[in-house]
Motif scaffolding. Sequence first.
Motif: not given
Lengths: 255, 326
Positions: B317-319, B321
């Motif tokens: 999810e971080e990647k 975003r």
Amino acid sequence: MATASPVDAPPVDARHDYLLRLGDDSLILGQRLGEWCGHAPVLEVDLSLANLSLDLIGQATHLLEEAGAGDGDKLAFHRDVLDFRNCLLVEQPNGDFARTMARHLLFSTWQHMLFQRLARSSDRFLVEFASKAVKEVAYHRELSSEWVIRLGDGTEESAQRMTEGLDWNWRFVPELFEVDETLQALIDRRIAPDPREFEDEYRSAIAAVLAEAKLEGPADQRPILGGRRGHHSEHLGHVLAVMQFLPRTYPDATW
Amino acid sequence: MYTTELSKTAKIQNLEDPKLLEAFEARVAADEFIEPKDWMPEAYRRTLTRQISQHAHSEIVGMLPEGNWITRAPSLRRKAILLAKVQDEAGHGLYLYCAAETLGTSREEMIEALHCGKAKYSTIFNYPTLTWADIGAIGWLVDGAAIMNQVPLQRTSYGPYARAMVRVCKEESFHQRQGYEIMITMANGTPEQKRMAQDALNRWWWPSLMMFGPPDADSPNTAQSMRWRIKRETNDELRQKFVDITVPQADFLGLKVPDQALEWNESKGGYDFGEIDWEEFYSVVRGEGPVAKERMEARRKAWEDGAWVRDAAAAHEEKRRARKAA
């Protein structure tokens, strides 16, 4: 390749055999996913695995009832390994969540492409069945694709586990595209789709998911075949021992 | 169920602004719903957080005794029904964790409290499911008792909890019916099936009565919880209702309720029944139930084994975003 047939195999009605193949695929995979219940990595995953399992058990019920003239339970609970017709992929143990998702991606992508075509079969039952089931399977394919992408492009550990999961299951993919005499007879009668017609599409679809997951596709391995003839892995006997124990122990009971 | 007040340590403190407290009490007394953004006394928040999270944990731990039979359900239909039921329970767990989160405690914190033994869950799930009839008995008795506890909670004072209960109750009544249907089939089946059915009733009857919690005399928080409309009927009232409804159902099955003292009392219009073994109840609350260790081990193992999956989902999810922002 030379293949051994189970001794004294009963005479094969091709349509009956095909219903068993499809029904057993759904039944055994549904059974496997049911093993996850209460043990998933997060509550949302518990919900989705139960949902997938429920769809598959529903499909198996329709298919085996059609094959068993209304009695699907007799087929599900009173056959032994040699008479099960599922592919080897679905009976593979769950392993970790990555291996389960690898198995599900490889199977549901195939099942989705198959059911899309089965919905145009010359067989009325199969058309009705596939038209409904294809919607469920589209979701299974989407869900497993998403998880493969998430795990492939997640952490180093998850990518490693995903690679191992794919590697474990990859040798069972060629069986999905195998056409034997039984299947050929049904293809000729336009009852069953020819899986070879969508093998390229399948390989591209899997490659696209793996590319998005930043994973290398597994190297091709020597195909392991036999499920459609009742020659299974060692795992299936244990799956059946658990699944069938009650009806086998109390054959006179109804439940 | 699973709304038994299991902690006696909660202290009710009135260190709140008396005006706010008075207004709050008046709203509750007028049967208004309290919503997450509304002012509420700390003790109300704490009591509710404990009760709702305990209820959520019970749903999740409750998946285990039934999950034990999914792979062994004796027909395709029974397998599908059991899967749907256990799936509902996971869903109930989710809404309840969400409802509790509106009170300011995260799901992770609640799960952590469960795994370290600080948070409780319903004692009933620390008993094993030995035969298929146990799946029937759980639906009939355990979900039956749960409904008895939960129906009044549809009018509980905290809005998110009350609304979650409306949906939960609808699903629970399906669970209870499917359980009773299994019991009907077994009680009218072969001698082996009848034996399983009677044995299941013998084992699950008393633990089901314990689900309503300690007797009113030993339930110190009941009065406050009733005043705050967190609870709407007392433990003993609900237990009596359950016995009165369930005994005729057992008669219909031709099964015997394992209580020598059970007798219809015309004057009170209900059954008299024997003394509950409270020593057993409190020991199960303390975590000494027959399969308490197995249940907690299974939950902890699922959570620990799944850590890499949750980490991967967060990292992904971080990647995504970051890529979107770039």
